[in-house]
Design an enzyme around this catalytic site. Structure first.
Site, short mmCIF file in Angstrom:
data_model
loop_
_atom_site.label_atom_id
_atom_site.label_comp_id
_atom_site.label_asym_id
_atom_site.label_seq_id
_atom_site.Cartn_x
_atom_site.Cartn_y
_atom_site.Cartn_z
CB CYS A 2 -0.95 0.10 1.19
SG CYS A 2 -2.17 -1.20 1.22
NE ARG A 27 4.64 1.94 0.03
CZ ARG A 27 5.63 1.79 0.88
NH1 ARG A 27 6.84 2.12 0.52
NH2 ARG A 27 5.43 1.33 2.09
CD1 TRP A 75 0.45 -6.46 -2.58
CD2 TRP A 75 0.03 -6.85 -0.41
NE1 TRP A 75 0.85 -7.74 -2.30
CE2 TRP A 75 0.61 -8.01 -0.99
CE3 TRP A 75 -0.32 -6.87 0.93
CZ2 TRP A 75 0.84 -9.17 -0.25
CZ3 TRP A 75 -0.10 -8.03 1.66
CH2 TRP A 75 0.48 -9.16 1.08
CG ASN A 101 1.26 1.18 4.27
OD1 ASN A 101 0.95 0.00 4.09
ND2 ASN A 101 2.51 1.58 4.36
N GLY A 102 -1.05 -0.33 6.37
CA GLY A 102 -0.79 -1.08 7.59
C GLY A 102 -1.96 -1.98 7.91
CD GLU A 482 18.08 -12.82 -5.20
OE1 GLU A 482 17.51 -13.27 -4.21
OE2 GLU A 482 17.70 -11.81 -5.80
CE LYS A 486 14.78 -11.40 -7.67
NZ LYS A 486 15.38 -10.81 -6.56
CD GLU A 489 10.46 -11.22 -6.68
OE1 GLU A 489 11.64 -11.48 -6.95
OE2 GLU A 489 10.14 -10.37 -5.84
CG HIS A 505 21.49 -35.87 0.29
ND1 HIS A 505 21.94 -37.08 0.78
CD2 HIS A 505 22.59 -35.10 0.11
CE1 HIS A 505 23.26 -37.03 0.91
NE2 HIS A 505 23.68 -35.83 0.50
CE LYS A 601 12.02 -2.74 -4.35
NZ LYS A 601 12.82 -3.80 -4.99
O1 M6R Z 1 13.01 -4.39 1.72
P1 M6R Z 1 13.54 -5.73 2.13
O2 M6R Z 1 14.90 -5.97 1.63
O3 M6R Z 1 13.45 -5.98 3.60
O4 M6R Z 1 12.58 -6.77 1.41
C1 M6R Z 1 12.70 -8.14 1.68
C2 M6R Z 1 11.93 -8.96 0.68
O5 M6R Z 1 10.57 -8.68 0.76
C3 M6R Z 1 12.42 -8.72 -0.74
O6 M6R Z 1 13.78 -8.96 -0.87
C4 M6R Z 1 11.67 -9.63 -1.75
O7 M6R Z 1 12.03 -10.95 -1.52
C5 M6R Z 1 12.00 -9.19 -3.16
N1 M6R Z 1 10.80 -8.89 -3.86
C6 M6R Z 1 12.73 -10.22 -3.94
O8 M6R Z 1 13.00 -9.83 -5.24
#
Ligand code: M6R
Length: 606
Positions: A2, A27, A75, A101-102, A482, A486, A489, A505, A601
């Site tokens: 949000c 956001r 969101w 927001n929250g 990682e 990506k 996501e 394993h 984000k």
């Molecule tokens: O702002 P932050 O680094 O604390 O965010 C953590 C995760 O939410 C963030 O890294 C998320 O996994 C990304 N969208 C990954 O690309």
């Protein structure tokens, strides 16, 4: 998670709010809305719609006579993304409108109370209790700032609220554990979740404390805390508005992938002293304390967690200290550890991730010292931690973190030099080698990015795999995790990262000729051993793409992306290739790369 914005000034509020919302859309983007107070204060006009800002724009007038308003991009947490659940929410009389927001945790109880007193609710949101409560306070004779303060006292949970009402010529904001920044312009003042919302108008910002009542009019912003007028320092944002624009790229993510060399230059600028084999990080940790630390705990989520895993290996190797990395939402500071000798790093790009903040606070309560490693100046993590270290990557808008991962790892690598040198466990020679590699990161990542066309073709060739497995060892393991994150996501395909040695394993049962395997085969990723695992998947028919500086092994790979030599930072360089791979797989599928479904984000709820 949000985004909120508020504007009070001399110009038409409508385009300022909609453009601001567009900048905040990363956001959350499942619905959006705006409330405008008409010039005379006769009414509030509320426009809101499910869908992205562009869907809302279709229902907005071309201009408005209003110079005061609030906006929201959502969101969803409570209630589906529908027109009714979109913010702003208003009271029955239409005299109060609120963006939030929250999460208001006690909303159920407040809602029942309000319903008993005859209020009617139109949405399923937690937020809607707020305008009704404010309305009651206004009816009792309080002005808007007092009314908002009194209501905030009754709310449990986290909130950043922006409130307008017909009878107040301005807006009022308040925060509790949710981000809120105030922009101070020339006869134009703002509140927002993030500076990107108003950076085109002003770079002068204040960060309110939790509980501050922020009163914003066209020519003044004032802060009050527990009834006392307080001053909050004004900072200047260092980056330019263009840094938060797409700059000719199709997506922010692609732009941010390409910005990595520049971001890394900023990260390391003025911090490396190769001659002395040391770093200057400007963190005021007492020397005796650094020497006495027995354990470093790293708390983080998602990509930042992977950066933490990379750092663990470097810190253990160079600084002779035990390091535990925990997913922040799983973290508990249990007994048995000595809090005075435990240092907790909260690694968070945004500095606002609720899980990370809550872990950091738990550590702090237990008596541990905390260090925030963040990209966001003035963020909650930076302000609440005992120490803050900025990664200086510049604004990152794409939901998928890219350049900030590189800058996090570079910053944490510098921290491992700092700890190693301060604790006497790292020789000048070894430190110099690592510093040389850190210095070489921008150039090496550029060399990797120069292979973009080849990587785009590789992505096209393998894009229809049933699933994708990413493998690596040691420093290659966090990069494998990682790489898979990506792809999941942004492409919405099944991807998993494994420590290569773990394949046999269990996960090997999933490997078929239709599951491409992407392997990190570089220094720092135990290439000899990883190659054995590569051979195991190949003998089950899986195609293997190697991100490699390991020439001896390349004859065993179906496809090679060359990684320049950079010692223990080679896996980080390989990661840039995996980012491009994920980007082009997702792009080929026509995915909403900068705004992947269900994600946001900055995750400000636990
Ligand atoms: O702002 P932050 O680094 O604390 O965010 C953590 C995760 O939410 C963030 O890294 C998320 O996994 C990304 N969208 C990954 O690309």
């Amino acid at each position: 998670m949000c985004g909120i914005i508020g504007y009070v000034g001399e110009s038409d509020a409508l385009p300022i709010l909609t453009d601001g919302l567009k900048n905040l859309e990363y956001r959350g983007y499942d619905s959006a809305g705006i409330a405008l107070r008409d010039g005379e204060g006769d009414s509030l006009d509320v426009y809101k719609r499910a869908g992205e800002i562009d869907a809302l724009r279709e229902h907005l007038p071309e201009s408005s006579g209003s110079t005061t308003g609030v906006g929201h991009t959502r969101w969803s947490t409570h209630g589906e993304p529908t027109d009714a659940n979109a913010h702003p929410h208003a009271d029955e009389s239409g005299e109060v409108a609120v963006v939030h927001n929250g999460i208001i945790e006690n909303y159920d109880e407040l809602k029942s109370e309000l319903e008993e007193r005859g209020h009617q609710f139109l949405s399923e949101t937690d937020t809607e209790v707020v305008p009704h409560l404010v309305e009651e306070e206004l009816d009792d004779g309080y002005d808007l700032p007092d009314a908002v303060e009194r209501v905030a006292d009754r709310l449990e949970g986290s909130f950043a609220l922006g409130v307008v009402s017909t009878d107040f010529d301005g807006l009022v904001a308040i925060r509790q554990d949710s981000p809120l920044v105030v922009g101070i312009g020339d006869e134009a003042n703002f509140i927002a979740s993030d500076v990107t919302a108003f950076i085109e108008h002003t770079r002068n910002v204040c960060y309110p404390e939790d509980g501050d009542v922020v009163t914003v009019t066209a020519d003044e912003v004032s802060f009050r805390h527990d009834g006392e007028v307080v001053e909050r320092p004004v900072d200047e944002v260092e980056w330019e508005a263009e840094a938060a624009e797409k700059g000719g790229y199709d997506h922010y993510m692609l732009k941010e992938i390409h910005e990595q060399p520049q971001a890394l230059r900023q990260t390391i600028s003025g911090r490396l002293d190769e001659m002395a084999g040391d770093v200057d990080l400007d963190i005021d940790l007492p020397e005796e304390y650094v020497a006495s630390v027995e354990e470093i705990q790293i708390v983080a989520c998602g990509t930042s967690y992977h950066a933490g895993l990379y750092a663990k290996r470097l810190l253990e190797e160079f600084a002779d200290v035990r390091v535990n990395v925990e997913v922040a939402s799983e973290y508990e500071f249990t007994g048995g550890r000595d809090p005075w000798r435990t240092l907790v790093f909260a690694v968070t790009q945004s500095g606002e991730t609720a899980d990370t903040l809550s872990a950091m606070r738990a550590a702090s309560r237990a008596g541990a010292r905390t260090l925030a490693v963040t990209n966001t100046v003035g963020s909650t993590a930076a302000r609440e931690a005992d120490h803050a270290l900025y990664i200086r990557a510049g604004p990152e808008i794409g939901v998928a973190a890219t350049k900030t991962f590189s800058s996090q790892v570079a910053t944490l690598s510098m921290l491992s030099v700092y700890f190693g040198r301060q604790r006497g466990s790292l020789s000048v020679d070894r430190a110099q080698t690592l510093l040389e590699h850190i210095r070489g990161l921008p150039g090496a990542i550029q060399q990797l990015l120069d292979q973009e066309n080849a990587i785009r073709e590789i992505a096209g060739e393998y894009a229809d795999g049933d699933a994708f497995f990413f493998v690596g060892r040691y420093l290659g393991t966090p990069v494998a995790l990682e790489g898979a994150l990506k792809l999941k996501e942004i492409a919405y395909v099944h991807a998993e990262g494994f420590a290569a040695g773990e394949l046999k394993h269990g996960p090997l049962a999933l490997v078929t000729p239709e599951t491409p395997v992407l392997a990190v085969l570089t220094e720092g990723a135990r290439p000899d051993e990883t190659l054995n695992n590569v051979k195991e998947v190949e003998s089950r028919g899986a195609p293997v793409v190697g991100f490699s500086s390991y020439e001896r092994g390349e004859k065993y790979l179906d496809t090679v992306v060359g990684v320049p030599e950079l010692g223990l930072l080679e896996p980080l360089v390989a990661n840039a290739g995996m980012q491009l791979f994920a980007y082009y797989v997702a792009d080929g599928m026509g995915r909403a790369i900068d705004k992947p479904r269900n994600l946001a984000k900055s995750v400000t709820v636990e």
